[in-house]
Design a protein around this motif. Structure first.
Motif, short mmCIF file in Angstrom:
data_model
loop_
_atom_site.label_atom_id
_atom_site.label_comp_id
_atom_site.label_asym_id
_atom_site.label_seq_id
_atom_site.Cartn_x
_atom_site.Cartn_y
_atom_site.Cartn_z
N TRP A 1 -3.00 -9.17 -5.56
CA TRP A 1 -3.29 -7.94 -4.80
C TRP A 1 -3.32 -6.74 -5.73
O TRP A 1 -4.20 -5.89 -5.61
CB TRP A 1 -2.22 -7.74 -3.73
CG TRP A 1 -2.45 -6.50 -2.91
CD1 TRP A 1 -3.21 -6.37 -1.79
CD2 TRP A 1 -1.94 -5.19 -3.20
NE1 TRP A 1 -3.21 -5.07 -1.36
CE2 TRP A 1 -2.44 -4.31 -2.21
CE3 TRP A 1 -1.12 -4.67 -4.21
CZ2 TRP A 1 -2.13 -2.96 -2.19
CZ3 TRP A 1 -0.81 -3.32 -4.19
CH2 TRP A 1 -1.31 -2.47 -3.19
N ALA A 59 0.83 -1.20 0.00
CA ALA A 59 0.00 0.00 0.00
C ALA A 59 0.87 1.26 0.00
O ALA A 59 0.52 2.27 -0.61
CB ALA A 59 -0.93 -0.01 1.21
N SER A 116 -6.63 -4.86 -5.53
CA SER A 116 -6.57 -3.74 -4.59
C SER A 116 -5.53 -2.69 -4.94
O SER A 116 -5.42 -1.68 -4.24
CB SER A 116 -6.28 -4.27 -3.17
OG SER A 116 -7.21 -5.27 -2.80
#
Length: 256
Positions: A112, A75, A116
């Motif tokens: 991922w 992230a 995301s």
């Protein structure tokens, strides 16, 4: 072969060749390993007749650190490579994440990013046909601060490009975006190119279009110019730079 799912055709070919050849030769002719050949001879079902397994064959080695360590790293820096993350986990947890887990981590990182990760920039590729489109634009050269004998030279460049071949032409224009400048630049470009495209596109140049009047003098003359060369005219309200690259970059290289 490892990592490749055996097909029904391969099984049938193997069984056919097995009637006249040894197991090793029949397996080679069918493109499978001897180990797979032994398994085929023990099982009477074809691959399509067997239920596929969708569950994990072993526990996820990153289950304990995925949400707490790996996802925060991704992230914060989505471009991180799986091998970099693996090295960090190996430093923080000695002996727990061997190099053999790298491919598992790569698959999880790809998943991922797809589910995301940051959105990817969408491109709509434009396919151009040879001789189909030519484009014209003017660019103000004031930023270059060109001087002649110490006096500022205020000018523009007329720029023409063929969309398919990227053949380009440019000439200096003293003054604004007049019809005379567009006409002279376009005709010079066509003469040097040795032909005319089917379509001529501009970004709503005031020299070619007057949006507040349907048939003013400029529009009529521009239409007559296109008709003379057998071209149709179109407009691109977002500017020509959106379609074939920044005009000023080319112009700067010319003036330098």
């Amino acid at each position: 072969m490892s990592g490749t799912r055996i097909t029904d055709q391969q099984v049938r070919l193997y069984m056919s060749k097995r009637k006249h050849h040894s197991q090793e030769i029949a397996a080679a002719k069918a493109g499978i390993s001897v180990r797979s050949a032994r398994r085929i001879e023990r099982d009477a079902l074809l691959p399509s007749q067997k239920p596929r397994r969708y569950w994990r064959s072993r526990p996820d080695p990153f289950a304990d650190v995925w949400d707490t360590e790996v996802v925060p790293m991704l992230a914060n820096a989505p471009e991180l490579q799986a091998v970099t993350i693996l090295r960090k986990l190996q430093d923080d947890h000695p002996g727990e994440y061997p190099d053999s887990t790298r491919r598992t981590l790569e698959r999880r990182v790809r998943h991922w990013r797809a589910m995301s990760g940051p959105p990817k920039e969408v491109f709509f590729p434009q396919l151009h046909e040879p001789g189909a489109r030519g484009l014209s634009d003017f660019t103000d050269m004031a930023e270059l601060r060109v001087t002649i004998a110490g006096v500022s030279f205020e000018h523009r460049l007329y720029h023409f490009v063929l969309a398919f071949s990227r053949w380009e032409y440019a000439n200096v224009v003293e003054g604004g975006e007049s019809f005379e400048a567009l006409s002279m630049g376009l005709q010079n470009a066509l003469w040097q190119a040795g032909g005319c495209p089917r379509e001529h596109r501009t970004d709503s140049l005031s020299a070619a279009f007057r949006n507040l009047a349907d048939e003013d003098d400029f529009t009529v003359r521009y239409a007559a110019l296109l008709e003379h060369y057998g071209m149709t005219g179109t407009r691109n309200n977002r500017g020509l730079g959106h379609e074939y690259g920044a005009v000023k970059n080319m112009c700067c290289s010319i003036t330098n």
